[in-house]
Design a protein around this motif. Sequence first.
Motif, PDB file in Angstrom:
ATOM      1  N   MET A 616      67.730  24.415  70.641  1.00 33.59           N
ATOM      2  CA  MET A 616      67.690  24.877  72.024  1.00 33.59           C
ATOM      3  C   MET A 616      66.345  24.566  72.676  1.00 33.59           C
ATOM      4  SD  MET A 616      70.523  25.993  73.126  1.00 33.59           S
ATOM      5  CE  MET A 616      69.916  26.757  74.624  1.00 33.59           C
ATOM      6  N   ALA A 617      65.340  24.248  71.863  1.00 33.68           N
ATOM      7  CA  ALA A 617      64.039  23.858  72.414  1.00 33.68           C
ATOM      8  C   ALA A 617      64.134  22.559  73.205  1.00 33.68           C
ATOM      9  CB  ALA A 617      63.014  23.704  71.282  1.00 33.68           C
ATOM     10  N   ASP A 618      65.115  21.721  72.896  1.00 34.57           N
ATOM     11  CA  ASP A 618      65.317  20.483  73.665  1.00 34.57           C
ATOM     12  C   ASP A 618      65.799  20.768  75.077  1.00 34.57           C
ATOM     13  OD1 ASP A 618      64.445  18.536  72.001  1.00 34.57           O
ATOM     14  OD2 ASP A 618      66.405  17.826  71.364  1.00 34.57           O
ATOM     15  N   VAL A 619      66.347  21.965  75.268  1.00 38.23           N
ATOM     16  CA  VAL A 619      66.898  22.346  76.572  1.00 38.23           C
ATOM     17  C   VAL A 619      65.871  23.138  77.374  1.00 38.23           C
ATOM     18  CG1 VAL A 619      68.695  23.702  77.716  1.00 38.23           C
ATOM     19  CG2 VAL A 619      69.234  22.427  75.633  1.00 38.23           C
ATOM     20  N   THR A 620      65.160  24.031  76.698  1.00 38.33           N
ATOM     21  CA  THR A 620      64.425  25.103  77.362  1.00 38.33           C
ATOM     22  C   THR A 620      63.049  24.650  77.850  1.00 38.33           C
ATOM     23  OG1 THR A 620      65.526  26.577  75.811  1.00 38.33           O
ATOM     24  CG2 THR A 620      63.747  27.508  77.125  1.00 38.33           C
ATOM     25  N   PRO A 621      62.709  24.899  79.120  1.00 42.21           N
ATOM     26  CA  PRO A 621      61.344  24.661  79.581  1.00 42.21           C
ATOM     27  C   PRO A 621      60.384  25.581  78.820  1.00 42.21           C
ATOM     28  CG  PRO A 621      62.847  24.978  81.421  1.00 42.21           C
ATOM     29  CD  PRO A 621      63.584  25.382  80.178  1.00 42.21           C
ATOM     30  N   PRO A 622      59.109  25.206  78.701  1.00 40.29           N
ATOM     31  CA  PRO A 622      58.465  24.079  79.371  1.00 40.29           C
ATOM     32  C   PRO A 622      58.490  22.758  78.588  1.00 40.29           C
ATOM     33  CG  PRO A 622      56.818  25.417  78.287  1.00 40.29           C
ATOM     34  CD  PRO A 622      58.135  26.079  78.011  1.00 40.29           C
ATOM     35  N   VAL A 623      59.077  22.755  77.378  1.00 38.72           N
ATOM     36  CA  VAL A 623      59.048  21.525  76.582  1.00 38.72           C
ATOM     37  C   VAL A 623      60.473  21.047  76.301  1.00 38.72           C
ATOM     38  CG1 VAL A 623      57.876  20.414  74.624  1.00 38.72           C
ATOM     39  CG2 VAL A 623      57.057  22.600  75.455  1.00 38.72           C
ATOM     40  N   GLY A 624      61.367  21.176  77.262  1.00 36.72           N
ATOM     41  CA  GLY A 624      62.744  20.734  77.075  1.00 36.72           C
ATOM     42  C   GLY A 624      62.859  19.233  77.277  1.00 36.72           C
ATOM     43  N   ARG A 640      63.891  23.232  86.931  1.00 36.21           N
ATOM     44  CA  ARG A 640      65.159  23.846  87.335  1.00 36.21           C
ATOM     45  C   ARG A 640      66.324  23.301  86.506  1.00 36.21           C
ATOM     46  NH1 ARG A 640      63.423  23.584  92.881  1.00 36.21           N
ATOM     47  NH2 ARG A 640      64.800  21.819  93.285  1.00 36.21           N
ATOM     48  N   THR A 641      66.265  22.017  86.201  1.00 37.39           N
ATOM     49  CA  THR A 641      67.292  21.436  85.330  1.00 37.39           C
ATOM     50  C   THR A 641      67.300  22.131  83.975  1.00 37.39           C
ATOM     51  OG1 THR A 641      67.117  19.267  86.403  1.00 37.39           O
ATOM     52  CG2 THR A 641      68.078  19.318  84.195  1.00 37.39           C
ATOM     53  N   GLY A 642      66.113  22.383  83.433  1.00 35.24           N
ATOM     54  CA  GLY A 642      66.022  23.039  82.131  1.00 35.24           C
ATOM     55  C   GLY A 642      66.588  24.441  82.146  1.00 35.24           C
ATOM     56  N   PHE A 643      66.253  25.225  83.181  1.00 35.27           N
ATOM     57  CA  PHE A 643      66.756  26.602  83.243  1.00 35.27           C
ATOM     58  C   PHE A 643      68.267  26.632  83.469  1.00 35.27           C
ATOM     59  CE2 PHE A 643      62.272  27.863  84.184  1.00 35.27           C
ATOM     60  CZ  PHE A 643      62.138  28.758  83.129  1.00 35.27           C
ATOM     61  N   THR A 644      68.771  25.712  84.302  1.00 32.99           N
ATOM     62  CA  THR A 644      70.224  25.658  84.521  1.00 32.99           C
ATOM     63  C   THR A 644      70.938  25.249  83.234  1.00 32.99           C
ATOM     64  OG1 THR A 644      69.819  25.009  86.814  1.00 32.99           O
ATOM     65  CG2 THR A 644      72.045  24.692  85.974  1.00 32.99           C
ATOM     66  N   ALA A 645      70.358  24.278  82.527  1.00 31.17           N
ATOM     67  CA  ALA A 645      70.952  23.844  81.258  1.00 31.17           C
ATOM     68  C   ALA A 645      70.943  24.983  80.246  1.00 31.17           C
ATOM     69  CB  ALA A 645      70.192  22.639  80.699  1.00 31.17           C
ATOM     70  N   PHE A 646      69.889  25.799  80.249  1.00 28.57           N
ATOM     71  CA  PHE A 646      69.848  26.950  79.342  1.00 28.57           C
ATOM     72  C   PHE A 646      70.946  27.945  79.693  1.00 28.57           C
ATOM     73  CE2 PHE A 646      68.414  31.164  78.018  1.00 28.57           C
ATOM     74  CZ  PHE A 646      68.110  30.929  76.685  1.00 28.57           C
ATOM     75  N   PHE A 647      71.177  28.157  81.002  1.00 30.75           N
ATOM     76  CA  PHE A 647      72.255  29.059  81.421  1.00 30.75           C
ATOM     77  C   PHE A 647      73.603  28.513  80.954  1.00 30.75           C
ATOM     78  CE2 PHE A 647      75.472  30.139  84.664  1.00 30.75           C
ATOM     79  CZ  PHE A 647      75.510  31.517  84.469  1.00 30.75           C
TER      80      PHE A 647
END
Length: 870
Positions: A616-624, A640-647
């Motif tokens: 999930m680190a590949d998705v999550t900011p700040p190092v997604g 924003r892409t990272g946070f939406t992808a996490f959702f």
Amino acid sequence: MTQSDNRALSEQELQELVAASDSGARSPTGAIGTAIAAVALIWSVFQVLLASPAAPYILPGDLINNSRQIHLAFAVFLAAMAYPLFKSSPRDRIPWYDWVLGLGGAFLALYGYFFYDKIVAAGGLADAADANFALAGLTLLFIAAYRTLGPVMVILAVVFLCYVFFGSSEWVPDQIRWAGASLRKAMSHMWITSEGVFGIALGVSTKFVFLFVLFGALLDKAGAGNYFIKMAFGALGHLRGGPAKAAVVGSAATGLISGSSIANVVTTGTFTIPLMKRVGFSAEKAGSVEVASSVNGQIMPPVMGAAAFLMVEYVGISYVEVITHAFLPAVISYIALVYIVHLEAVKNNMPTIGNKVVSMGRTIGGMFAFFAGFAVLCYATQYPVGWVVSLFPSGSGLVLSVLLGLIYVALIYLASQVPDLEPDDPNAEVVELPDVAKIYKSGLYYLLPIIVLVYFLMIERKSPGLSAFWATFLLFGILLTQKTLKATFRGEANAISRLRDGVVDLIEGMIDGARNMIGIGLATATAGIIVGTVSLTGIGQVMADFVEFLSGGNLVLMLIFVAILSLILGMGLPTTANYIVVSSLMVAVVVELGAQSGLIVPLIAVHLFVFYFGIMADVTPPVGLASFAAAAVSGGDAIRTGFTAFFYSLRTVALPFVFIFNTDLLLIDVTWTQGIIVFVVATIGILVFTAATMGWFFARNRIWETVALLVIAFALFRPGVFMNQIQPPFEDIAPAAFSEAVGNASVNDQLRIVVSGPDFDTLEVKDLTVPVTIPDVDGAEARLDQLGFLLVTDGDTIILEEPLFGTELGDALGSFDFYGDTPVSISSVRATAQQLPKELIFIPALLLLAMIIWLQTRRATPAVREGEMA
């Protein structure tokens, strides 16, 4: 990478992005470029020969025995050649210092090969010269890893190495201080023996991972990647939100064999993201869909970003068991993602592409029929193979090869009847969706190597390396002959001249496979330092104490903190290194603290738990990293892409907590019938959970409906929680009656005992839950002896003497001090109680679900109903 101007990168820039992360951004021309390509080709040839059944007859024994050193030498040398060290380093030539670092690193990687006799004579203990060479080798390994993996992996490894050397210093807190190691001891552990750099992880990379990465590169070179994407768009592109649904399925297909979420994002995203934006997805949402589906490819068997092969070694179960346990969570996660994009499309009333009208139900039915048919085909292959073997016992191999060749030629003939597939332009004014009925013939033969791979893995139960070898060997033939055969069947002039194109494709595919392996080889080697540190210093116990302190002994909090730490540890790491790091540090924490809290979980469930959160680190900011790659394609904001992808990935976050407590989801100890029920119920559960988190089911959710849907999903995933409130799952037995309970229990029954006593390291009294499975012998005394129990009765207290060495109980209780003033004793005993089937809870849950569906369909507008079906 940042995108301050939110500009979508060009095709050339995207290819440079993938090259920089996966295969190296430098491509020198001329004789030097040819020589480097030749080295990559030689590496691929060596790995193919190493995996072949003829390896003992072709390769010298010392090459086979030292294959890990050779594997790393190739990776270090090619890293210096393909990856610039600095941003200002030239891309079209190789500076002198890179030659020094590449050749020096390769020599030091081969140190154990060149001085094998000396090292063996010294019993693996490094002398002063060995230690200095090893230290130089680690330094050059760090430089190579920095080139390919970035600074995160190197910093992590250096921190652990510093702990090895300076962990005994006074400025180190008492809680984490250890005895320390000399330079010779540390270098022996890290570089000379197989405990550190040249340990299990690099061995798995050498034996298994290379062949699967090469298989994926050759399959893509043959044209399978474009075929899978076209088929996905042909099947799903006409639906509402079709490009997003096709992106999910296409990424799932490529992620099956891909070891890189970034490459997956860019490969499929260059086509899918512009089309998603065209039908109404924002740049961030389009990128997020691609990120979520591409990263999920790393949890999808059979490769799982190479983690599947490492799990075989770390967990100690077969490869077939690993992918069996990992299969269902991955599949239902993808099903949920398709549903997420469907709900997004329905909520926003997105338009469709093309003028084809087909219901989603029929489409899903057709896809299910295809995948089910493919699975049946793979399974049924064993019967004709068995007939051939029985008819031709001595020549079955030749006969089967001829039959496979005839099937391949027949499928190539089918493919020649339709035009070759060309990549589409997603930015064209008019987008014409592929017609599945017309294009499916063009790539059916791509399924043959996949069927061969699955057959050898699942039916023959061959090793992953040997299975990948035979599948890759078939791909060699396909690449060499597909263009020539198609030209022949089409009646083209000089068809034989296309054989040269096939040779070029094969060589380029093998070079691409080797270049894709550079980062993975270095990641497994560098992660070996962390594994070596854990085994040398015992820092795993420190991590357990740290998490126990943070959680205060609360089981759920403990799992949450482990999940967060796994997420942090995985930041900036490729999938393979990610899994090695999180499993080395966090698995023991869950096992130990879980046992203290009464949670007994199969080891594979714990490994999958930390792995899910690591990736999930590949998705999550700040190092997604995958989110940054998707933003580069979409032109959207990376954060924003990272946070939406996490959702969108919330179901991937929830599933590990589910299967930790309900191992049925991993198909552990379930029958075929139970497995089918688990699949159906879990699919319903994940769809209900998705509807709750998206705020939309058949209509917009009311607050109470969202809460009810979450409760229903919980009941479907964890029915035991509710059943345990109705009927307790265990009955308590007095500790003094433990021997009697062991004697009266049936064979294979399980008792759970809580052992209390002083910890060997801290001397503090702790509790540990230990499962005891009744052995197949008669009599309480014989059973206790076989289990390893030495009991002393002191009134109502049952004191445990140190268990017999080498028994399962001895391993489980190894952390207790049996020779202190405070005795180790059995504080409680619990036996499994008779309980109604937990599946009965499904009935009220499904009834409540039916009521919500009825209420929502009544208030859904006709337009929404049409959208649901489109």
